[in-house]
Design a protein around this motif. Structure first.
Motif, PDB file in Angstrom:
ATOM      1  N   LEU A 154      46.485  32.294  41.137  1.00  0.00           N
ATOM      2  CA  LEU A 154      46.353  33.616  40.534  1.00  0.00           C
ATOM      3  C   LEU A 154      46.355  33.547  39.014  1.00  0.00           C
ATOM      4  CD1 LEU A 154      48.705  35.743  42.811  1.00  0.00           C
ATOM      5  CD2 LEU A 154      46.220  35.591  42.881  1.00  0.00           C
ATOM      6  N   MET A 155      46.962  32.497  38.461  1.00  0.00           N
ATOM      7  CA  MET A 155      47.015  32.375  37.010  1.00  0.00           C
ATOM      8  C   MET A 155      45.764  31.724  36.451  1.00  0.00           C
ATOM      9  SD  MET A 155      49.650  33.857  35.913  1.00  0.00           S
ATOM     10  CE  MET A 155      49.737  33.244  34.237  1.00  0.00           C
ATOM     11  N   GLY A 156      44.743  31.577  37.284  1.00  0.00           N
ATOM     12  CA  GLY A 156      43.500  30.973  36.833  1.00  0.00           C
ATOM     13  C   GLY A 156      42.680  31.882  35.948  1.00  0.00           C
ATOM     14  N   PHE A 157      43.186  33.082  35.653  1.00  0.00           N
ATOM     15  CA  PHE A 157      42.483  33.963  34.724  1.00  0.00           C
ATOM     16  C   PHE A 157      43.498  34.522  33.748  1.00  0.00           C
ATOM     17  CE2 PHE A 157      43.984  38.061  36.261  1.00  0.00           C
ATOM     18  CZ  PHE A 157      44.414  37.755  37.526  1.00  0.00           C
TER      19      PHE A 157
ATOM     20  N   SER B 290      40.627  29.832  55.808  1.00  0.00           N
ATOM     21  CA  SER B 290      39.405  29.093  55.477  1.00  0.00           C
ATOM     22  C   SER B 290      38.550  29.838  54.458  1.00  0.00           C
ATOM     23  CB  SER B 290      38.582  28.835  56.746  1.00  0.00           C
ATOM     24  OG  SER B 290      38.234  30.051  57.385  1.00  0.00           O
ATOM     25  N   HIS B 291      38.740  31.148  54.345  1.00  0.00           N
ATOM     26  CA  HIS B 291      38.014  31.947  53.362  1.00  0.00           C
ATOM     27  C   HIS B 291      38.916  32.372  52.208  1.00  0.00           C
ATOM     28  CE1 HIS B 291      35.087  33.246  56.806  1.00  0.00           C
ATOM     29  NE2 HIS B 291      34.897  31.996  56.409  1.00  0.00           N
ATOM     30  N   GLY B 292      40.082  31.739  52.130  1.00  0.00           N
ATOM     31  CA  GLY B 292      41.081  32.150  51.155  1.00  0.00           C
ATOM     32  C   GLY B 292      40.626  32.112  49.712  1.00  0.00           C
ATOM     33  N   ALA B 293      39.785  31.143  49.355  1.00  0.00           N
ATOM     34  CA  ALA B 293      39.337  31.037  47.963  1.00  0.00           C
ATOM     35  C   ALA B 293      38.582  32.291  47.541  1.00  0.00           C
ATOM     36  CB  ALA B 293      38.457  29.802  47.788  1.00  0.00           C
ATOM     37  N   ARG B 294      37.735  32.806  48.428  1.00  0.00           N
ATOM     38  CA  ARG B 294      36.982  34.024  48.108  1.00  0.00           C
ATOM     39  C   ARG B 294      37.916  35.220  47.985  1.00  0.00           C
ATOM     40  NH1 ARG B 294      33.009  32.775  52.364  1.00  0.00           N
ATOM     41  NH2 ARG B 294      33.635  34.686  53.401  1.00  0.00           N
ATOM     42  N   TYR B 295      38.899  35.284  48.877  1.00  0.00           N
ATOM     43  CA  TYR B 295      39.804  36.427  48.863  1.00  0.00           C
ATOM     44  C   TYR B 295      40.727  36.390  47.648  1.00  0.00           C
ATOM     45  CZ  TYR B 295      38.148  36.639  53.691  1.00  0.00           C
ATOM     46  OH  TYR B 295      37.361  36.692  54.819  1.00  0.00           O
ATOM     47  N   ARG B 296      41.119  35.195  47.230  1.00  0.00           N
ATOM     48  CA  ARG B 296      41.937  35.094  46.014  1.00  0.00           C
ATOM     49  C   ARG B 296      41.123  35.462  44.778  1.00  0.00           C
ATOM     50  NH1 ARG B 296      43.931  30.661  48.896  1.00  0.00           N
ATOM     51  NH2 ARG B 296      42.594  29.192  47.780  1.00  0.00           N
ATOM     52  N   GLU B 297      39.816  35.255  44.842  1.00  0.00           N
ATOM     53  CA  GLU B 297      38.955  35.697  43.748  1.00  0.00           C
ATOM     54  C   GLU B 297      38.993  37.222  43.644  1.00  0.00           C
ATOM     55  OE1 GLU B 297      36.549  35.779  40.529  1.00  0.00           O
ATOM     56  OE2 GLU B 297      37.500  34.025  41.444  1.00  0.00           O
ATOM     57  N   ALA B 298      39.081  37.895  44.783  1.00  0.00           N
ATOM     58  CA  ALA B 298      39.212  39.355  44.776  1.00  0.00           C
ATOM     59  C   ALA B 298      40.513  39.759  44.093  1.00  0.00           C
ATOM     60  CB  ALA B 298      39.178  39.893  46.207  1.00  0.00           C
ATOM     61  N   VAL B 299      41.586  39.023  44.389  1.00  0.00           N
ATOM     62  CA  VAL B 299      42.883  39.315  43.765  1.00  0.00           C
ATOM     63  C   VAL B 299      42.799  39.106  42.254  1.00  0.00           C
ATOM     64  CG1 VAL B 299      45.318  38.651  43.659  1.00  0.00           C
ATOM     65  CG2 VAL B 299      44.141  38.723  45.868  1.00  0.00           C
ATOM     66  N   ARG B 300      42.139  38.039  41.838  1.00  0.00           N
ATOM     67  CA  ARG B 300      41.992  37.784  40.399  1.00  0.00           C
ATOM     68  C   ARG B 300      41.201  38.906  39.725  1.00  0.00           C
ATOM     69  NH1 ARG B 300      41.917  32.193  42.043  1.00  0.00           N
ATOM     70  NH2 ARG B 300      39.690  32.237  42.485  1.00  0.00           N
TER      71      ARG B 300
ATOM     72  N   ILE C 158      40.896  42.069  40.693  1.00  0.00           N
ATOM     73  CA  ILE C 158      41.718  43.277  40.632  1.00  0.00           C
ATOM     74  C   ILE C 158      42.782  43.138  39.547  1.00  0.00           C
ATOM     75  CG2 ILE C 158      43.368  44.700  41.922  1.00  0.00           C
ATOM     76  CD1 ILE C 158      41.780  43.824  44.478  1.00  0.00           C
ATOM     77  N   GLY C 159      43.371  41.939  39.462  1.00  0.00           N
ATOM     78  CA  GLY C 159      44.385  41.706  38.437  1.00  0.00           C
ATOM     79  C   GLY C 159      43.831  41.882  37.037  1.00  0.00           C
ATOM     80  N   GLU C 160      42.638  41.374  36.811  1.00  0.00           N
ATOM     81  CA  GLU C 160      42.003  41.515  35.499  1.00  0.00           C
ATOM     82  C   GLU C 160      41.698  42.971  35.187  1.00  0.00           C
ATOM     83  OE1 GLU C 160      38.567  39.000  35.837  1.00  0.00           O
ATOM     84  OE2 GLU C 160      39.531  37.383  34.725  1.00  0.00           O
ATOM     85  N   ARG C 161      41.101  43.663  36.159  1.00  0.00           N
ATOM     86  CA  ARG C 161      40.694  45.046  35.932  1.00  0.00           C
ATOM     87  C   ARG C 161      41.891  45.968  35.684  1.00  0.00           C
ATOM     88  NH1 ARG C 161      35.378  46.937  36.932  1.00  0.00           N
ATOM     89  NH2 ARG C 161      36.385  48.832  36.150  1.00  0.00           N
ATOM     90  N   SER C 162      42.986  45.707  36.387  1.00  0.00           N
ATOM     91  CA  SER C 162      44.146  46.599  36.305  1.00  0.00           C
ATOM     92  C   SER C 162      45.292  46.037  35.472  1.00  0.00           C
ATOM     93  CB  SER C 162      44.641  46.931  37.718  1.00  0.00           C
ATOM     94  OG  SER C 162      43.655  47.651  38.429  1.00  0.00           O
ATOM     95  N   LYS C 163      45.043  44.890  34.815  1.00  0.00           N
ATOM     96  CA  LYS C 163      46.040  44.295  33.916  1.00  0.00           C
ATOM     97  C   LYS C 163      47.374  44.049  34.629  1.00  0.00           C
ATOM     98  CE  LYS C 163      43.992  46.277  29.733  1.00  0.00           C
ATOM     99  NZ  LYS C 163      42.764  46.741  30.393  1.00  0.00           N
ATOM    100  N   LEU C 164      47.293  43.382  35.768  1.00  0.00           N
ATOM    101  CA  LEU C 164      48.476  43.049  36.551  1.00  0.00           C
ATOM    102  C   LEU C 164      48.912  41.620  36.255  1.00  0.00           C
ATOM    103  CD1 LEU C 164      47.313  44.448  40.022  1.00  0.00           C
ATOM    104  CD2 LEU C 164      48.697  45.632  38.301  1.00  0.00           C
ATOM    105  N   ARG C 165      50.203  41.383  36.278  1.00  0.00           N
ATOM    106  CA  ARG C 165      50.735  40.030  36.116  1.00  0.00           C
ATOM    107  C   ARG C 165      50.788  39.339  37.477  1.00  0.00           C
ATOM    108  NH1 ARG C 165      54.171  43.385  33.648  1.00  0.00           N
ATOM    109  NH2 ARG C 165      55.739  43.049  35.276  1.00  0.00           N
ATOM    110  N   ALA C 166      50.646  38.017  37.475  1.00  0.00           N
ATOM    111  CA  ALA C 166      50.674  37.261  38.731  1.00  0.00           C
ATOM    112  C   ALA C 166      51.989  37.473  39.466  1.00  0.00           C
ATOM    113  CB  ALA C 166      50.461  35.775  38.448  1.00  0.00           C
ATOM    114  N   GLY C 167      53.104  37.416  38.737  1.00  0.00           N
ATOM    115  CA  GLY C 167      54.403  37.617  39.370  1.00  0.00           C
ATOM    116  C   GLY C 167      54.545  39.001  39.967  1.00  0.00           C
ATOM    117  N   GLU C 168      53.978  39.982  39.302  1.00  0.00           N
ATOM    118  CA  GLU C 168      54.013  41.359  39.780  1.00  0.00           C
ATOM    119  C   GLU C 168      53.258  41.489  41.104  1.00  0.00           C
ATOM    120  OE1 GLU C 168      52.863  45.749  37.877  1.00  0.00           O
ATOM    121  OE2 GLU C 168      52.050  43.907  37.002  1.00  0.00           O
TER     122      GLU C 168
END
Length: 249
Positions: A25-28, A139-149, A151-161
């Protein structure tokens, strides 16, 4: 959901298993089957949102989803999180609508926002929705974590949050497990191991720990291991299938 939400202690081994997901998640750069069917899902009432959007019976229909006119840039990005480049899953639809609210009328938007709030609360819920999807299909986790990244960028969320919110939702979901033939101790162990797995489903330690525990239960009682598989099917079809293959050969 039955019973009170449970909070598992932050053991050293729990933190070591969770670390890879935090790293992903901290990849961005932070600025400060459908998961709708998950057992005890307290993250988002997906069928309720779909009904508010006019989907009969609260069942997602990709053809109906084509009626929405999203911001082109948002649709192009969100559409790639699952399958192809179009918004063709419930999770993609809810994510696209969150960042392109003008795609629906005011009355419909208000109905949706009562179930999936705008702003940070809704964004955190969407992140958890995608993380649940990752636990169901690692098996599709990489794509789904990209969705999390995203959303995190758009909404300014912290990984820990994001992770703290997800952990709490997982605990709430697991609190309602029907123990069936499991003893209180076995149920507690199941919740702990399943929680670790759902936090980091691609981590070998989490999978290995659950597998070892499951085989010990199976060695004591076939009916209990069968009950565990039935419980798992409500949280991770992938993990349920893996455990089933271990005992059905």
């Amino acid at each position: 959901m039955n019973g009170k939400p449970v909070s598992y202690p932050r053991k050293r081994r729990f933190d070591s298993i969770k670390a890879p997901l935090i790293g992903a998640l901290m990849g961005f750069a932070f600025c400060a089957h459908s998961v709708a069917l998950f057992a005890g899902n307290t993250v988002v009432d997906v069928p309720g949102v779909l009904r508010a959007l006019g989907f009969p019976g609260g069942v997602f229909d990709p053809v109906h989803a084509m009626d929405y006119q999203f911001d082109p840039a948002i649709e192009a990005k969100v559409g790639r999180f699952d399958r192809d480049s179009t918004v063709d899953t419930a999770e993609e639809l809810l994510t696209a609508l969150h960042y392109s609210p003008a795609a629906v009328g005011k009355k419909t938007r208000e109905s949706v926002e009562r179930l999936l709030p705008p702003g940070r609360e809704g964004a955190l819920r969407l992140c958890s929705l995608w993380l649940l999807k990752s636990a169901d299909t690692p098996s599709h986790g990489a794509r789904y974590r990209e969705a999390v990244r995203y959303i995190g960028e758009r909404s300014k969320l912290r990984a820990g949050e994001i992770l703290d919110f997800y952990e709490q939702k997982v605990a709430e979901m697991l609190a309602g497990i029907n123990p069936g033939p499991l003893t209180a101790r076995e149920l507690s162990e199941l919740k702990e191991h399943l929680s670790l797995y759902m936090i980091s489903p691609s981590d070998d330690k989490a999978v290995g720990a659950f597998t070892a525990w499951f085989l010990s239960v199976h060695g004591r009682s076939v009916s209990k291991s069968g009950a565990v598989i039935q419980i798992l099917s409500g949280y991770s079809s992938s993990l349920a299938d893996t455990m089933k293959k271990l005992i059905v050969r």
